[in-house]
Scaffold this active site. Structure first.
Site, PDB file in Angstrom:
ATOM      1  N   GLU A  54       0.856  -1.177   0.000  1.00 53.48           N
ATOM      2  CA  GLU A  54       0.000   0.000   0.000  1.00 53.48           C
ATOM      3  C   GLU A  54       0.895   1.230   0.000  1.00 53.48           C
ATOM      4  O   GLU A  54       1.615   1.480   0.966  1.00 53.48           O
ATOM      5  CB  GLU A  54      -0.894   0.025   1.238  1.00 53.48           C
ATOM      6  N   ASN A  74       1.566  13.218  -9.784  1.00 53.84           N
ATOM      7  CA  ASN A  74       2.518  13.520 -10.855  1.00 53.84           C
ATOM      8  C   ASN A  74       3.449  12.335 -11.090  1.00 53.84           C
ATOM      9  O   ASN A  74       3.752  11.576 -10.164  1.00 53.84           O
ATOM     10  CB  ASN A  74       3.358  14.753 -10.496  1.00 53.84           C
ATOM     11  N   ARG A  84      16.586  17.908 -11.016  1.00 52.81           N
ATOM     12  CA  ARG A  84      15.381  18.734 -11.078  1.00 52.81           C
ATOM     13  C   ARG A  84      15.244  19.470  -9.746  1.00 52.81           C
ATOM     14  O   ARG A  84      15.299  18.862  -8.689  1.00 52.81           O
ATOM     15  CB  ARG A  84      14.148  17.871 -11.341  1.00 52.81           C
ATOM     16  N   HIS A  87      12.507  23.169  -6.248  1.00 50.08           N
ATOM     17  CA  HIS A  87      11.238  23.804  -6.541  1.00 50.08           C
ATOM     18  C   HIS A  87      10.349  23.949  -5.301  1.00 50.08           C
ATOM     19  O   HIS A  87      10.394  23.118  -4.394  1.00 50.08           O
ATOM     20  CB  HIS A  87      10.478  22.992  -7.587  1.00 50.08           C
ATOM     21  N   LYS A  96       4.367  17.136  -0.433  1.00 55.32           N
ATOM     22  CA  LYS A  96       4.599  16.118  -1.458  1.00 55.32           C
ATOM     23  C   LYS A  96       4.902  14.762  -0.817  1.00 55.32           C
ATOM     24  O   LYS A  96       5.671  14.680   0.140  1.00 55.32           O
ATOM     25  CB  LYS A  96       5.762  16.522  -2.380  1.00 55.32           C
ATOM     26  N   TYR A 156       4.744  11.306  -7.402  1.00 48.19           N
ATOM     27  CA  TYR A 156       4.496  12.045  -6.170  1.00 48.19           C
ATOM     28  C   TYR A 156       3.109  12.644  -6.155  1.00 48.19           C
ATOM     29  O   TYR A 156       2.570  13.069  -7.163  1.00 48.19           O
ATOM     30  CB  TYR A 156       5.572  13.104  -5.904  1.00 48.19           C
ATOM     31  N   ASP A 202      15.880  25.701 -14.510  1.00 46.27           N
ATOM     32  CA  ASP A 202      16.485  25.451 -13.205  1.00 46.27           C
ATOM     33  C   ASP A 202      17.871  26.073 -13.088  1.00 46.27           C
ATOM     34  O   ASP A 202      18.319  26.404 -11.988  1.00 46.27           O
ATOM     35  CB  ASP A 202      16.550  23.948 -12.933  1.00 46.27           C
TER      36      ASP A 202
END
Length: 215
Positions: A54, A74, A84, A87, A96, A156, A202
């Site tokens: 799960e 996402n 990346r 952010h 998140k 995420y 970035d």
């Protein structure tokens, strides 16, 4: 060894029999250095056919103190040495819940909460499809990752919708933060590899000292 019997939610037939203790906690927490961030180890049922876990259960997560509702899922796929981040959204901030289904990443969170005892500190976590660990990053942090494997699929869940007008980026290579992205791979001859692959967007990240912060 104990065996457990799991039933699929959509039928009365057994999903599969698994090795392990069904009565173990459904999700274990691993301590981190940043208040609010939780590294989670889900209970995995596996045998010669594969595995079942799960990745999210509202009741289980509420018991861990994560009661936020998620509104967006996402999925990103990135090649080796892609970075990346870092952010965050200064308005409509997002919590998140991050996991990797294939490959491995070095996931980084930076505390942007001025009221936090760890303001300006960062911590990194290795997440992989093999370990199946899940990382919870609440609102108030900047987030980014580097791909360690040949490629990685990252999933995420977010607690608020993506709002590009509120999105901000802290420079991934900020000299104040000094994040260790583990970019110390060596060529066969011993020469260092300059291996970071970073988008133009970035690369224009704001220095930490100039970046907008949370209270």
């Amino acid at each position: 060894m104990d065996t457990a019997h799991i039933c699929c939610s959509c039928c009365e037939n057994a999903f599969f029999n698994v090795v392990g203790n069904f009565y173990d906690p459904p999700m274990k927490t691993i301590a981190t250095s940043l208040p609010g961030i939780l590294l989670l180890e889900p209970r995995v049922f596996g045998d010669e056919r594969g595995f079942f876990l799960e990745s999210y259960n509202q009741r289980t997560f509420a018991e861990l103190g994560i009661s936020e509702a998620f509104v967006q899922d996402n999925h990103s796929c990135s090649e080796k040495n892609v970075i990346r981040g870092l952010h965050y959204q200064i308005r409509q901030p997002q919590g998140k819940l991050i996991r990797v289904v294939t490959g491995e990443i070095l996931d980084v969170a930076v505390d942007l909460r001025r009221s936090s005892p760890t303001f300006g500190k960062w911590e990194s976590f290795k997440l992989s499809g093999e370990s199946k660990h899940i990382l919870w990053i609440p609102r108030g942090f900047a987030h980014g990752f580097r791909v360690l494997s040949q490629s990685a699929h990252v999933l995420y869940k977010a607690t608020d919708f993506y709002a590009p007008e509120h999105e901000r980026t802290v420079a991934w290579n900020d000299p104040v933060l000094k994040i260790d992205w583990k970019l110390d791979d060596l060529q066969p001859g011993g020469e260092p590899v300059v291996s970071a692959i970073v988008s133009e967007k970035d690369q224009r990240g704001t220095p930490f000292e100039q970046a907008e912060k949370f209270d």
